[in-house]
Design a protein around this motif. Structure first.
Motif, short mmCIF file in Angstrom:
data_model
loop_
_atom_site.label_atom_id
_atom_site.label_comp_id
_atom_site.label_asym_id
_atom_site.label_seq_id
_atom_site.Cartn_x
_atom_site.Cartn_y
_atom_site.Cartn_z
N MET A 20 31.71 29.09 24.49
CA MET A 20 31.90 28.91 25.93
C MET A 20 33.38 28.85 26.29
N ALA A 21 34.19 28.19 25.46
CA ALA A 21 35.64 28.15 25.71
C ALA A 21 36.24 29.54 25.62
N LEU A 22 35.81 30.34 24.66
CA LEU A 22 36.30 31.71 24.51
C LEU A 22 35.91 32.56 25.72
N LEU A 23 34.65 32.46 26.18
CA LEU A 23 34.21 33.22 27.35
C LEU A 23 34.94 32.79 28.61
N ALA A 24 35.23 31.51 28.75
CA ALA A 24 35.99 31.02 29.91
C ALA A 24 37.41 31.56 29.88
N ALA A 25 38.03 31.62 28.69
CA ALA A 25 39.38 32.17 28.57
C ALA A 25 39.39 33.65 28.93
N ILE A 26 38.37 34.39 28.51
CA ILE A 26 38.27 35.81 28.85
C ILE A 26 38.10 35.99 30.35
N ALA A 27 37.26 35.18 30.96
CA ALA A 27 37.03 35.28 32.41
C ALA A 27 38.29 34.96 33.18
N LEU A 28 39.03 33.95 32.76
CA LEU A 28 40.27 33.59 33.46
C LEU A 28 41.38 34.62 33.23
N SER A 29 41.35 35.30 32.10
CA SER A 29 42.39 36.31 31.86
C SER A 29 42.24 37.52 32.76
N THR A 30 41.02 37.80 33.23
CA THR A 30 40.82 38.94 34.12
C THR A 30 41.27 38.65 35.55
N LEU A 31 41.47 37.38 35.90
CA LEU A 31 41.96 37.05 37.23
C LEU A 31 43.40 37.52 37.42
N ALA A 32 44.17 37.58 36.35
CA ALA A 32 45.55 38.03 36.44
C ALA A 32 45.65 39.54 36.56
N PHE A 33 44.57 40.24 36.27
CA PHE A 33 44.55 41.69 36.33
C PHE A 33 44.58 42.14 37.79
N ASN A 34 45.58 42.94 38.17
CA ASN A 34 45.75 43.41 39.54
C ASN A 34 45.74 44.93 39.56
N ALA A 35 44.78 45.53 40.23
CA ALA A 35 44.70 46.99 40.32
C ALA A 35 44.80 47.40 41.77
N ASP A 36 45.35 48.59 42.00
CA ASP A 36 45.49 49.12 43.34
C ASP A 36 44.97 50.55 43.37
N TYR A 152 32.15 42.61 32.12
CA TYR A 152 31.26 42.12 31.06
C TYR A 152 31.19 40.60 31.11
N VAL A 153 32.34 39.97 31.30
CA VAL A 153 32.44 38.51 31.38
C VAL A 153 33.39 38.18 32.51
N GLY A 154 32.99 37.28 33.40
CA GLY A 154 33.90 36.84 34.45
C GLY A 154 33.34 37.04 35.84
N TYR A 155 34.25 36.96 36.78
CA TYR A 155 33.90 37.00 38.19
C TYR A 155 33.79 38.43 38.70
N LEU A 156 32.90 38.64 39.67
CA LEU A 156 32.84 39.91 40.39
C LEU A 156 34.02 39.96 41.34
N THR A 157 34.68 41.10 41.40
CA THR A 157 35.80 41.25 42.33
C THR A 157 35.47 42.36 43.31
N TYR A 158 35.87 42.16 44.55
CA TYR A 158 35.61 43.10 45.62
C TYR A 158 36.94 43.60 46.18
N GLY A 159 36.91 44.78 46.78
CA GLY A 159 38.11 45.31 47.40
C GLY A 159 37.80 46.49 48.29
N GLU A 160 38.83 46.94 48.98
CA GLU A 160 38.71 48.07 49.89
C GLU A 160 39.69 49.15 49.45
N ILE A 161 39.20 50.38 49.39
CA ILE A 161 40.03 51.50 48.95
C ILE A 161 40.62 52.25 50.13
N ALA A 162 39.78 52.58 51.10
CA ALA A 162 40.23 53.37 52.24
C ALA A 162 39.47 52.95 53.48
N LYS A 163 40.07 53.23 54.64
CA LYS A 163 39.47 52.91 55.92
C LYS A 163 39.85 54.00 56.90
#
Length: 177
Positions: A20-36, A152-163
């Protein structure tokens, strides 16, 4: 002093806690991931036709058919923790009663990075109808291309590409031929 079962219980509790600690660390590491991701959305045309509410109902409602062009590069959204992407086109408008509506009219699931370059010229996949019976006097709608990253592990993230740059008006209802 300690039975075999209590020792197995202690070892399995320790392994579960570590997992559980390993899965929590993986989930928190994806929060720092920023894609555009980059993309473009153009509404080619909208046609409105009279129709029925349901298959056997007698209630009349207007149906809108939206032709659109989508180009998008979703490859920045893929990393080691991305299982799949859910991509969808959403129409947002306020009906004549003042109720805000968000309607998904097209979607696609992207499972591989190789398929993440999207170039679609199509029309709505799902029925786009106004429940107040008519698109007459309905203000123009804003269309946006949105995504949902499913890891695979972590939070669902949402975003907008175009409008769309400007809201697109609904034309008057056309008789079916």
């Amino acid at each position: 002093m300690h039975s075999v079962f209590s020792r197995i219980n202690n070892v399995s509790a320790l392994l579960s806690s570590c997992m559980m600690a390993l899965l929590a660390a993986i989930a928190l590491s994806t929060l720092a991931f920023n894609a555009d991701p980059k993309g473009d959305l153009a509404i080619a045309s909208i046609k409105v036709y009279p129709g029925t509410a349901r298959r056997y109902a007698r209630t009349k409602q207007d149906l809108a058919f939206v032709d659109f062009n989508i180009t998008a590069d979703l490859t920045p959204l893929f990393n080691w923790n991305t299982k799949q992407l859910f991509l969808y086109l959403e129409a947002e408008y306020i009906n004549t009663q003042g109720v805000k509506n968000d309607v998904v009219i097209w979607d696609r699931i992207v499972r591989r990075k190789e398929d993440a370059s999207i170039n679609v010229a199509g029309k709505n996949k799902y029925n786009f109808r106004e429940h107040s019976a008519s698109f007459k006097n309905v203000p123009p709608a804003n269309y946006s291309l949105k995504y949902n990253v499913m890891p695979y592990v972590g939070y669902l993230t949402y975003g907008e590409i175009a409008k769309t740059a400007e809201p697109v008006a609904f034309p008057p209802s056309q008789p079916r031929v």
